[in-house]
Design a protein around this motif. Structure first.
Motif, PDB file in Angstrom:
ATOM      1  N   ASN A 226       0.815  -1.216   0.000  1.00 24.30           N
ATOM      2  CA  ASN A 226       0.000   0.000   0.000  1.00 24.30           C
ATOM      3  C   ASN A 226       0.850   1.268   0.000  1.00 24.30           C
ATOM      4  N   GLU A 227       2.109   1.131   0.396  1.00 23.19           N
ATOM      5  CA  GLU A 227       3.014   2.268   0.504  1.00 23.19           C
ATOM      6  C   GLU A 227       4.236   2.009  -0.361  1.00 23.19           C
ATOM      7  N   ILE A 228       4.624   3.022  -1.137  1.00 23.91           N
ATOM      8  CA  ILE A 228       5.737   2.859  -2.070  1.00 23.91           C
ATOM      9  C   ILE A 228       6.829   3.874  -1.749  1.00 23.91           C
ATOM     10  N   PHE A 229       8.077   3.412  -1.761  1.00 22.02           N
ATOM     11  CA  PHE A 229       9.246   4.266  -1.566  1.00 22.02           C
ATOM     12  C   PHE A 229       9.209   5.067  -0.271  1.00 22.02           C
ATOM     13  N   ALA A 230       8.945   4.388   0.810  1.00 21.89           N
ATOM     14  CA  ALA A 230       9.000   5.035   2.121  1.00 21.89           C
ATOM     15  C   ALA A 230      10.424   4.991   2.655  1.00 21.89           C
ATOM     16  N   ASP A 231      10.745   5.900   3.561  1.00 21.77           N
ATOM     17  CA  ASP A 231      12.059   5.877   4.199  1.00 21.77           C
ATOM     18  C   ASP A 231      12.273   4.536   4.887  1.00 21.77           C
ATOM     19  N   GLY A 232      13.432   3.940   4.641  1.00 27.25           N
ATOM     20  CA  GLY A 232      13.771   2.687   5.300  1.00 27.25           C
ATOM     21  C   GLY A 232      13.350   1.454   4.543  1.00 27.25           C
ATOM     22  N   ASN A 233      12.433   1.588   3.581  1.00 31.98           N
ATOM     23  CA  ASN A 233      12.008   0.435   2.803  1.00 31.98           C
ATOM     24  C   ASN A 233      13.102   0.006   1.825  1.00 31.98           C
ATOM     25  N   ALA A 234      13.079  -1.272   1.461  1.00 31.57           N
ATOM     26  CA  ALA A 234      14.118  -1.811   0.581  1.00 31.57           C
ATOM     27  C   ALA A 234      14.132  -1.112  -0.770  1.00 31.57           C
ATOM     28  N   ASP A 235      12.935  -0.775  -1.302  1.00 30.79           N
ATOM     29  CA  ASP A 235      12.889  -0.136  -2.616  1.00 30.79           C
ATOM     30  C   ASP A 235      13.538   1.243  -2.582  1.00 30.79           C
ATOM     31  N   LYS A 236      13.265   2.025  -1.513  1.00 30.09           N
ATOM     32  CA  LYS A 236      13.881   3.348  -1.375  1.00 30.09           C
ATOM     33  C   LYS A 236      15.392   3.214  -1.198  1.00 30.09           C
ATOM     34  N   LYS A 237      15.826   2.254  -0.383  1.00 28.81           N
ATOM     35  CA  LYS A 237      17.252   2.068  -0.150  1.00 28.81           C
ATOM     36  C   LYS A 237      17.977   1.669  -1.432  1.00 28.81           C
ATOM     37  N   LEU A 238      17.341   0.809  -2.230  1.00 32.33           N
ATOM     38  CA  LEU A 238      17.942   0.389  -3.487  1.00 32.33           C
ATOM     39  C   LEU A 238      18.112   1.569  -4.425  1.00 32.33           C
ATOM     40  N   MET A 239      17.060   2.378  -4.563  1.00 36.81           N
ATOM     41  CA  MET A 239      17.123   3.550  -5.431  1.00 36.81           C
ATOM     42  C   MET A 239      18.213   4.510  -4.968  1.00 36.81           C
ATOM     43  N   GLU A 240      18.223   4.801  -3.675  1.00 36.40           N
ATOM     44  CA  GLU A 240      19.198   5.746  -3.142  1.00 36.40           C
ATOM     45  C   GLU A 240      20.617   5.227  -3.307  1.00 36.40           C
ATOM     46  N   SER A 241      20.831   3.944  -3.012  1.00 41.40           N
ATOM     47  CA  SER A 241      22.171   3.373  -3.118  1.00 41.40           C
ATOM     48  C   SER A 241      22.668   3.382  -4.559  1.00 41.40           C
ATOM     49  N   PHE A 242      21.816   2.960  -5.477  1.00 36.28           N
ATOM     50  CA  PHE A 242      22.217   2.901  -6.884  1.00 36.28           C
ATOM     51  C   PHE A 242      22.541   4.281  -7.433  1.00 36.28           C
ATOM     52  N   CYS A 243      21.715   5.259  -7.089  1.00 36.00           N
ATOM     53  CA  CYS A 243      21.856   6.592  -7.671  1.00 36.00           C
ATOM     54  C   CYS A 243      22.994   7.397  -7.065  1.00 36.00           C
ATOM     55  N   THR A 244      23.652   6.854  -6.049  1.00 32.21           N
ATOM     56  CA  THR A 244      24.765   7.584  -5.426  1.00 32.21           C
ATOM     57  C   THR A 244      26.067   6.789  -5.477  1.00 32.21           C
ATOM     58  N   LEU A 245      26.154   5.789  -6.363  1.00 33.30           N
ATOM     59  CA  LEU A 245      27.374   4.999  -6.483  1.00 33.30           C
ATOM     60  C   LEU A 245      28.519   5.796  -7.110  1.00 33.30           C
ATOM     61  N   GLY A 246      28.195   6.685  -8.017  1.00 34.92           N
ATOM     62  CA  GLY A 246      29.213   7.465  -8.705  1.00 34.92           C
ATOM     63  C   GLY A 246      28.601   8.255  -9.840  1.00 34.92           C
ATOM     64  N   LYS A 247      29.431   8.907 -10.629  1.00 34.54           N
ATOM     65  CA  LYS A 247      28.921   9.794 -11.673  1.00 34.54           C
ATOM     66  C   LYS A 247      28.118   9.050 -12.733  1.00 34.54           C
ATOM     67  N   LEU A 248      28.501   7.797 -13.033  1.00 35.11           N
ATOM     68  CA  LEU A 248      27.757   7.037 -14.043  1.00 35.11           C
ATOM     69  C   LEU A 248      26.334   6.773 -13.586  1.00 35.11           C
ATOM     70  N   THR A 249      26.161   6.277 -12.356  1.00 34.96           N
ATOM     71  CA  THR A 249      24.810   5.983 -11.883  1.00 34.96           C
ATOM     72  C   THR A 249      24.024   7.263 -11.621  1.00 34.96           C
ATOM     73  N   GLU A 250      24.723   8.325 -11.215  1.00 39.06           N
ATOM     74  CA  GLU A 250      24.040   9.608 -11.051  1.00 39.06           C
ATOM     75  C   GLU A 250      23.438  10.059 -12.386  1.00 39.06           C
ATOM     76  N   LYS A 251      24.216   9.894 -13.449  1.00 38.36           N
ATOM     77  CA  LYS A 251      23.730  10.274 -14.774  1.00 38.36           C
ATOM     78  C   LYS A 251      22.553   9.400 -15.194  1.00 38.36           C
ATOM     79  N   ILE A 252      22.654   8.098 -14.914  1.00 37.19           N
ATOM     80  CA  ILE A 252      21.561   7.184 -15.250  1.00 37.19           C
ATOM     81  C   ILE A 252      20.277   7.610 -14.533  1.00 37.19           C
ATOM     82  N   CYS A 253      20.406   8.010 -13.265  1.00 36.93           N
ATOM     83  CA  CYS A 253      19.220   8.353 -12.486  1.00 36.93           C
ATOM     84  C   CYS A 253      18.587   9.670 -12.906  1.00 36.93           C
ATOM     85  N   THR A 254      19.347  10.528 -13.568  1.00 38.66           N
ATOM     86  CA  THR A 254      18.724  11.739 -14.096  1.00 38.66           C
ATOM     87  C   THR A 254      17.974  11.459 -15.393  1.00 38.66           C
TER      88      THR A 254
END
Length: 398
Positions: A226-254
């Motif tokens: 019922n809730e999507i991308f909440a703080d602490g949830n695995a989906d939010k953590k995955l998104m945040e981790s992937f998008c902050t790995l480095g410049k390549l993933t930062e670019k992908i996330c934009t």
């Protein structure tokens, strides 16, 4: 199975656009200190101090409302989908809330049910009670906006305020002003940034996802998500981790899930901003909110939630859900939109403008690359946007 769920949740997001530029950072980014800061802490970084209030809605949701005092008329800021009040101070001294404070306005930053500042209720537990998440932008307009407006007016001893809303914040305001028209008398001016009431002409990226909406909703219901991308949830953590790995993933996330869905502005967001952005954004979205927007896409109407013919008869007394009557929006409304916005497209925004009886302004931002999310996170929002807002407040928000 959980990975499949995460992918489905990503596809189900009605997120907004930005892009990359590795030069000319607007603020000094300190990952340790800034990424977990709340509104008060982010404001203090800019030399201003915010008060915090708890607001209880008529149906029992407890929301956090932030206040930065000023001498001019109060301005209530209401964020878009998946966002929080932090969006108005995330750009540091080049944030809208700070610009308004510098102009002397009494600034109030609201939060809606379900985000990190709205996960409390007088009776319900968001982690265990599914009923907590039985809401869309309809309930935000019907209950959250009135509670925030009334609290601001009570605290300031004013009879009217001005409001600035982005995206879903505008959708829910139109719900308020059509279903509780008496609140038109409490809001002098609404400045609608990238307003959303129709989704007929959304861009191809978002349209492709929207077409999968019914299937996505069915899967999420089956999995009781019922809730999507909440703080602490695995989906939010995955998104945040992937998008902050480095410049390549930062670019992908934009590009995905942001830019590909609602337009790409090469000058919109620099790579240094991405870690801060993804640590703060996606603060909780109800599945029903996404379903409601998806229904708007298929129906071409700005209407209440469709429960199906038989249930609609029970809820509304008719087979089809009633449309929101935009002719009842008597509040003075100014619309600012982007020509490269694939969420609030030019065609859909202009359709909305034709239906508003007290439209005082409808204007495109003078950057043809301007997208949906540039209104809140754009690196050059201070340059292209803030002047319009101050001018509108001075002229129409007295």
């Amino acid at each position: 199975m959980r990975l499949v769920v995460i992918i489905i949740q990503i596809l189900s997001l009605f997120t907004f656009s930005s892009s990359e530029s590795t030069k000319h950072s607007d603020i000094s980014y300190n990952k340790v200190s800034k990424e977990r800061m709340n509104f008060t802490e982010l404001s203090r970084e800019c030399g201003v101090y915010a008060e915090e209030f708890e607001v209880v809605t008529e149906d029992g949701y407890i929301l956090t409302l932030f206040h930065i005092p000023g001498k001019k008329k109060p301005v209530l800021l209401v964020h878009g989908i998946g966002d929080t009040s932090n969006t108005w101070v995330l750009r540091g001294n080049k944030s809208l809330a700070i610009a308004l404070v510098r102009e002397g306005y009494d600034v109030w930053a609201g939060n809606i049910r379900g985000n990190r500042y709205g996960r409390k209720h007088v009776n319900l537990n968001p982690d265990t009670d599914e009923t907590f998440w039985d809401f869309s932008f309809h309930q935000v307009g019907l209950f959250d906006w009135p509670a925030m407006i009334d609290r601001v007016l009570k605290e300031t001893k004013q009879t009217k305020l001005n409001a600035i809303a982005h995206s879903q914040g505008t959708t829910s305001f139109f719900v308020l002003s059509t279903l509780k028209p008496e609140y038109n008398e409490k809001v002098e001016l609404l400045i609608a940034l990238a307003p959303v009431a129709f989704l007929d002409h959304i861009g191809p990226g978002m349209a492709s996802i929207a077409k999968l909406g019914p299937l996505i909703a069915k899967v999420l219901k089956t999995l009781r998500i019922n809730e999507i991308f909440a703080d602490g949830n695995a989906d939010k953590k995955l998104m945040e981790s992937f998008c902050t790995l480095g410049k390549l993933t930062e670019k992908i996330c934009t590009i995905f899930p942001l830019g590909i869905i609602t337009g790409i502005n090469p000058d919109g967001i620099e790579s240094e901003f991405i870690p801060l952005l993804f640590s703060q954004y996606f603060a909780g979205i109800s599945r029903k909110t996404l379903e409601h927007y998806n229904q708007m896409y298929f129906s071409g109407k700005f209407a209440q939630f469709d429960y199906g013919p038989s249930n609609n008869l029970l809820v509304y007394g008719k087979i089809a859900p009633p449309e929101y009557d935009l002719s009842k929006v008597r509040t003075k409304t100014a619309i600012l939109y982007g020509e490269n916005d694939m969420m609030a497209t030019v065609e859909d925004v202009q359709r909305l403008g034709r239906l508003l009886p007290n439209l005082v302004c409808i204007k495109a931002i003078k950057d043809e690359k301007w997208t949906h999310i540039d209104f809140t996170w754009g690196r050059e929002a201070y340059k292209y946007l803030f002047g319009h807002i101050i001018e509108l407040l001075n002229k129409n928000g007295r």
